[in-house]
Write an enzyme that holds these catalytic residues in place. Structure first.
Site, PDB file in Angstrom:
ATOM      1  N   TRP A  95      -0.182  -4.290   1.799  1.00 51.91           N
ATOM      2  CA  TRP A  95      -1.620  -4.567   2.239  1.00 51.91           C
ATOM      3  C   TRP A  95      -1.884  -5.767   1.353  1.00 51.91           C
ATOM      4  O   TRP A  95      -2.122  -5.610   0.095  1.00 51.91           O
ATOM      5  CB  TRP A  95      -2.467  -3.494   2.048  1.00 51.91           C
ATOM      6  CG  TRP A  95      -3.852  -3.742   2.611  1.00 51.91           C
ATOM      7  CD1 TRP A  95      -4.411  -3.783   3.967  1.00 51.91           C
ATOM      8  CD2 TRP A  95      -5.088  -4.236   1.773  1.00 51.91           C
ATOM      9  NE1 TRP A  95      -5.933  -3.990   3.859  1.00 51.91           N
ATOM     10  CE2 TRP A  95      -6.249  -4.323   2.493  1.00 51.91           C
ATOM     11  CE3 TRP A  95      -5.204  -4.216   0.267  1.00 51.91           C
ATOM     12  CZ2 TRP A  95      -7.561  -4.509   2.032  1.00 51.91           C
ATOM     13  CZ3 TRP A  95      -6.597  -4.656  -0.136  1.00 51.91           C
ATOM     14  CH2 TRP A  95      -7.822  -4.579   0.792  1.00 51.91           C
TER      15      TRP A  95
ATOM     16  N   GLU B  88     -23.693   4.998   7.745  1.00 52.20           N
ATOM     17  CA  GLU B  88     -22.123   5.555   7.880  1.00 52.20           C
ATOM     18  C   GLU B  88     -21.720   5.333   9.621  1.00 52.20           C
ATOM     19  O   GLU B  88     -20.672   4.654   9.734  1.00 52.20           O
ATOM     20  CB  GLU B  88     -21.902   6.929   7.920  1.00 52.20           C
ATOM     21  CG  GLU B  88     -20.701   7.823   8.022  1.00 52.20           C
ATOM     22  CD  GLU B  88     -19.539   7.258   7.551  1.00 52.20           C
ATOM     23  OE1 GLU B  88     -18.473   7.493   7.894  1.00 52.20           O
ATOM     24  OE2 GLU B  88     -19.616   6.470   6.608  1.00 52.20           O
TER      25      GLU B  88
ATOM     26  N   CYS C 298       1.150  -1.188  -0.068  1.00 48.58           N
ATOM     27  CA  CYS C 298       0.175  -0.055   0.147  1.00 48.58           C
ATOM     28  C   CYS C 298       0.843   1.158  -0.053  1.00 48.58           C
ATOM     29  O   CYS C 298       0.530   2.479  -0.364  1.00 48.58           O
ATOM     30  CB  CYS C 298      -0.948   0.068   1.311  1.00 48.58           C
ATOM     31  SG  CYS C 298      -2.116   0.928   1.133  1.00 48.58           S
TER      32      CYS C 298
ATOM     33  N   LYS D 132      -6.109   3.041   3.707  1.00 47.27           N
ATOM     34  CA  LYS D 132      -6.729   4.522   3.453  1.00 47.27           C
ATOM     35  C   LYS D 132      -7.059   4.895   1.789  1.00 47.27           C
ATOM     36  O   LYS D 132      -8.335   5.258   1.583  1.00 47.27           O
ATOM     37  CB  LYS D 132      -5.809   5.509   4.220  1.00 47.27           C
ATOM     38  CG  LYS D 132      -6.428   7.089   3.977  1.00 47.27           C
ATOM     39  CD  LYS D 132      -7.496   7.210   5.137  1.00 47.27           C
ATOM     40  CE  LYS D 132      -7.952   8.625   5.184  1.00 47.27           C
ATOM     41  NZ  LYS D 132      -9.211   8.742   6.036  1.00 47.27           N
TER      42      LYS D 132
ATOM     43  N   ARG E 258      -2.147   4.403   5.590  1.00 40.71           N
ATOM     44  CA  ARG E 258      -2.842   3.879   4.361  1.00 40.71           C
ATOM     45  C   ARG E 258      -3.229   2.308   4.706  1.00 40.71           C
ATOM     46  O   ARG E 258      -3.840   1.830   3.905  1.00 40.71           O
ATOM     47  CB  ARG E 258      -1.815   3.995   2.980  1.00 40.71           C
ATOM     48  CG  ARG E 258      -1.571   5.497   2.728  1.00 40.71           C
ATOM     49  CD  ARG E 258      -0.149   5.178   1.732  1.00 40.71           C
ATOM     50  NE  ARG E 258      -0.413   4.564   0.413  1.00 40.71           N
ATOM     51  CZ  ARG E 258      -1.041   5.215  -0.710  1.00 40.71           C
ATOM     52  NH1 ARG E 258      -1.392   6.532  -0.630  1.00 40.71           N
ATOM     53  NH2 ARG E 258      -1.168   4.545  -1.816  1.00 40.71           N
TER      54      ARG E 258
ATOM     55  N   LYS F  41     -18.473   3.051  10.698  1.00 38.06           N
ATOM     56  CA  LYS F  41     -17.646   3.431  11.550  1.00 38.06           C
ATOM     57  C   LYS F  41     -17.367   2.389  12.713  1.00 38.06           C
ATOM     58  O   LYS F  41     -16.199   1.968  13.129  1.00 38.06           O
ATOM     59  CB  LYS F  41     -18.223   4.741  12.114  1.00 38.06           C
ATOM     60  CG  LYS F  41     -17.718   5.863  11.380  1.00 38.06           C
ATOM     61  CD  LYS F  41     -16.306   6.364  11.194  1.00 38.06           C
ATOM     62  CE  LYS F  41     -16.129   6.830   9.709  1.00 38.06           C
ATOM     63  NZ  LYS F  41     -16.218   6.065   8.656  1.00 38.06           N
TER      64      LYS F  41
ATOM     65  N   GLU G 211     -15.984  -1.030  11.654  1.00 40.17           N
ATOM     66  CA  GLU G 211     -14.454  -1.065  10.737  1.00 40.17           C
ATOM     67  C   GLU G 211     -13.582  -0.789  11.808  1.00 40.17           C
ATOM     68  O   GLU G 211     -12.238  -1.166  11.528  1.00 40.17           O
ATOM     69  CB  GLU G 211     -14.399   0.056   9.466  1.00 40.17           C
ATOM     70  CG  GLU G 211     -14.559   1.523   9.967  1.00 40.17           C
ATOM     71  CD  GLU G 211     -14.364   2.462   8.824  1.00 40.17           C
ATOM     72  OE1 GLU G 211     -13.678   1.786   7.649  1.00 40.17           O
ATOM     73  OE2 GLU G 211     -14.764   3.520   8.965  1.00 40.17           O
TER      74      GLU G 211
ATOM     75  N   ASN H 125       2.961  -1.312  -5.619  1.00 41.23           N
ATOM     76  CA  ASN H 125       1.649  -1.227  -4.997  1.00 41.23           C
ATOM     77  C   ASN H 125       0.633  -1.643  -6.308  1.00 41.23           C
ATOM     78  O   ASN H 125       0.822  -1.265  -7.574  1.00 41.23           O
ATOM     79  CB  ASN H 125       1.224   0.066  -4.785  1.00 41.23           C
ATOM     80  CG  ASN H 125       1.950   0.689  -3.620  1.00 41.23           C
ATOM     81  OD1 ASN H 125       2.422  -0.316  -2.827  1.00 41.23           O
ATOM     82  ND2 ASN H 125       1.924   1.887  -3.143  1.00 41.23           N
ATOM     83  N   GLY H 126      -0.605  -2.084  -6.068  1.00 35.28           N
ATOM     84  CA  GLY H 126      -1.748  -2.481  -7.169  1.00 35.28           C
ATOM     85  C   GLY H 126      -1.867  -3.924  -7.287  1.00 35.28           C
ATOM     86  O   GLY H 126      -1.545  -4.715  -6.493  1.00 35.28           O
TER      87      GLY H 126
ATOM     88  N   HIS I  19     -39.360  -7.127   6.860  1.00 36.71           N
ATOM     89  CA  HIS I  19     -39.227  -8.075   5.813  1.00 36.71           C
ATOM     90  C   HIS I  19     -37.925  -8.814   6.103  1.00 36.71           C
ATOM     91  O   HIS I  19     -37.421  -9.486   4.989  1.00 36.71           O
ATOM     92  CB  HIS I  19     -38.903  -7.330   4.368  1.00 36.71           C
ATOM     93  CG  HIS I  19     -39.921  -6.168   3.947  1.00 36.71           C
ATOM     94  ND1 HIS I  19     -40.961  -6.943   3.698  1.00 36.71           N
ATOM     95  CD2 HIS I  19     -40.186  -4.974   4.228  1.00 36.71           C
ATOM     96  CE1 HIS I  19     -42.045  -5.926   3.400  1.00 36.71           C
ATOM     97  NE2 HIS I  19     -41.747  -4.789   3.633  1.00 36.71           N
TER      98      HIS I  19
END
Length: 608
Positions: free
Chosen positions: A75, A481, A2, A603, A27, A485, A488, A101-102, A504
């Site tokens: 990562w 949201e 990362c 990140k 990150r 939060k 995570e 990275n990637g 339902h």
């Protein structure tokens, strides 16, 4: 992924590399390593875990000596997070050392080809394919080799390479993954993001896709994929390195929660003038706004939650149909996009791979791109027709807070701008909304003072295994949201549902003592949400009601109440999100979690 750093100069490389990697910890990563040119060639030291684990390894095994080196925080994507899969990787007989990275999408076919050529693989990574491929193409000309590698691989990458027989250079390249070059005197730097080099220089080149950088101590030369030298403007960094420090807070996340009043003020103030919304960055004329067909909103994670709120707000105020897509789904559903449409792209980093791909999909179909981005000169910003910067400053914690709030406020500005242009609100209404928005920073300051109460509330629920969030309309967007939060950073299983969906299926998950956050701030929907509160309460839930200060209807059903000041309905998300952030923070602290760097998260997500 990362993080990449590189150094070439007269000073010892290892301390610079370690320092740079620490600046990129935000990150997210699960292993770290460095490679340094010294008297014995390139020495590689890498390990699973944190940079602190790498530093301990260097104490035990010795720190590589030399003034040229590259470093990486990984990562995991291909292969488990362990010492073997950690970067840097060696290519060929060891003469190539590479960090990346990637994701290389065609790595399997390349690996088969290279194995047939006699190359031996020791890791499970796609990165090792790059190292061997560079070795395969290298015949003494590093630029030629990098060009051939870039023309052969498919995928996203930023890569930096050391070559045994070229001890006085670093060669690097970028495609779809951020990479910058820091410019010094007698030394030059390489990094995935500016904070890694800001201690040493404020002058940078921001590489674009398919560009190559060749660094020596005295020079940096830039090339395109066809080896033609190119020239770029130097980007001067204006923000201070102190912006990336904790400033007395225990965690970056706590600092960034506290910074939200200033962030909202910085985002709104330049764009509200004499009671009117003035967005100088927006090139759309009033006539073009009147003729917008559909607004496509694409984003990921928390930015998608902003997009969900944006749909409610823009459709309500401006009467323009909005579609909200997860960026990772948008490009694969063959979206119907017409030239009269616009695409609003939301990304904190401006480098999110899925969001960038969605941007290109919409742009390719003729839509005008308006991006809401925090990082200046990021790829999404550069590829957009118009970019509205959130002016949140560096956000270090992986879990976004102040960038989320800034994005919300850009949405308010756009909604009012569009509504006024379409004649759906009067000048007086615009002035009223502008006055109210300018008061938001002060009101948020007041909400932050609820911190002690929320800290105690978190202690009450810290051992929960499941937490649910319910709401309707804008309250549903903020429920999404709040749930994200919590999950995570505290690792508690949490889900958010539109309150009307409980019957339902979801209500079967409610057990005795299950905490349920009920966000109920929208007056038109309050009665309906109260019915849903009663439903979960009847099944044993512990209800935490988040309501406006003038609403008492939920008091008799709720076990705990969080009250926020009253503002216009569409501005309520700026207030309701703050206590949910603080609650999640204290839940994570209480459970001993790594608040700023939650496990498995990054990140800037630069892979699809």
């Amino acid at each position: 992924m990362c993080g990449i750093v590189g150094y070439i100069g007269e000073n010892s490389a290892s301390p610079v590399l370690i320092d740079g990697l620490k600046k990129l910890e935000y990150r997210g990563y699960d292993s770290a390593g460095i490679a340094v040119f010294g008297g014995e060639g390139v020495q590689v030291k890498k390990t699973k875990g944190r940079i602190a684990d790498l530093e301990q390894k260097l104490v035990i095994e010795g720190t590589p000596e030399g003034s040229v080196g590259i470093g990486h925080t990984r990562w995991a994507t291909h292969g488990a997070p362990d010492d073997l899969n950690a970067h840097p990787h060696r290519g060929g007989n060891g003469r190539i050392t590479l960090v990346h990275n990637g994701i290389i999408e065609n790595y399997i076919e390349l690996k088969i080809m290279l194995e047939q050529k006699g190359y031996k693989f020791v890791s499970q990574t796609d990165t090792e394919v790059l190292a061997h491929l560079f070795d395969f193409f290298y015949n003494g000309d590093s630029l030629e080799a990098m060009s051939n590698v870039m023309k052969t691989v498919r995928g996203s990458y930023a890569a930096a390479v050391l070559i045994d027989d070229r001890p006085d250079e670093i060669i690097a390249a970028r495609k779809d993954s951020p990479l910058i070059v820091g410019l010094g005197k007698g030394e030059n730097f390489l990094a995935s993001d500016i904070p890694a080099v800001l201690k040493y220089t404020r002058e940078c080149y921001l590489l674009d896709d398919n560009q190559i950088a060749l660094l020596t101590r005295e020079s940096v030369k830039l090339y395109n994929i066809n080896k033609q030298e190119i020239h770029k403007d130097i980007y001067h960094v204006t923000w201070d390195v102190e912006a990336a420090e904790k400033g007395g807070f225990d965690h970056f996340m706590k600092k960034e929660i506290a910074q939200q009043p200033g962030t909202v003020r910085d985002t709104l103030s330049p764009r509200i003038k004499n009671g009117s919304v003035v967005i100088d960055e927006l090139s759309l004329s009033d006539e073009e706004i009147k003729n917008i067909g559909t607004i496509h909103i694409v984003a990921c994670g928390s930015a998608w939650h902003v997009g969900t709120a944006a749909k409610y707000i823009i459709e309500h105020l401006a009467g323009i149909p909005c579609e909200v897509d997860l960026a990772s789904e948008f490009r694969y559903r063959n979206p119907i996009v017409r030239p009269s449409d616009i695409c609003i792209v939301i990304s904190q980093s401006g480098e999110t791979a899925d969001t960038l791909a969605a941007l290109r999909e919409a742009k390719g179909k003729g839509a005008k791109i308006v991006s809401i981005v925090n990082v200046v000169a990021s790829t999404i910003a550069r590829e957009s027709d118009d970019v509205i910067y959130t002016l949140a400053g560096p956000e270090i914690a992986v879990a976004t807070t102040k960038a989320f709030s800034a994005q919300l406020n850009v949405v308010y500005l756009l909604a009012i701008k569009f509504a006024k242009a379409r004649g759906l609100i009067s000048k007086e209404e615009e002035e009223k909304y502008c006055r109210e928005m300018l008061k938001l920073p002060e009101i948020i300051e007041g909400v932050l003072k609820m911190d002690p109460y929320l800290k105690e509330l978190a202690k009450k629920y810290v051992n929960s295994e499941n937490v649910f969030f319910i709401g309707r309309g804008l309250d549903y967007a903020i429920s999404l949201e709040g749930s994200l939060k919590l999950k995570e950073i505290s690792y508690i299983h949490s889900e958010a549902y539109a309150a009307g969906e409980l019957k339902h299926g979801t209500i079967s998950l409610i057990e005795e003592g299950t905490p349920v956050f009920a966000v109920a701030t929208q007056p038109d929907l309050l009665e309906k949400t109260l019915g849903n509160i009663k439903e979960v309460k009847a099944r044993g839930a512990k209800v935490i009601a988040l309501v406006g200060e003038n609403h008492t209807d939920a008091d008799e059903f709720a076990d705990d109440i969080i009250r926020v000041p009253e503002v216009s309905d569409f501005l309520m998300p700026s207030l309701t999100v703050v206590p949910l952030q603080i609650f999640a923070y204290y839940m994570a602290v209480g459970r001993g979690c790594d608040v700023d760097k939650p496990r498995n998260l990054a990140k800037s997500v630069t892979v699809e």
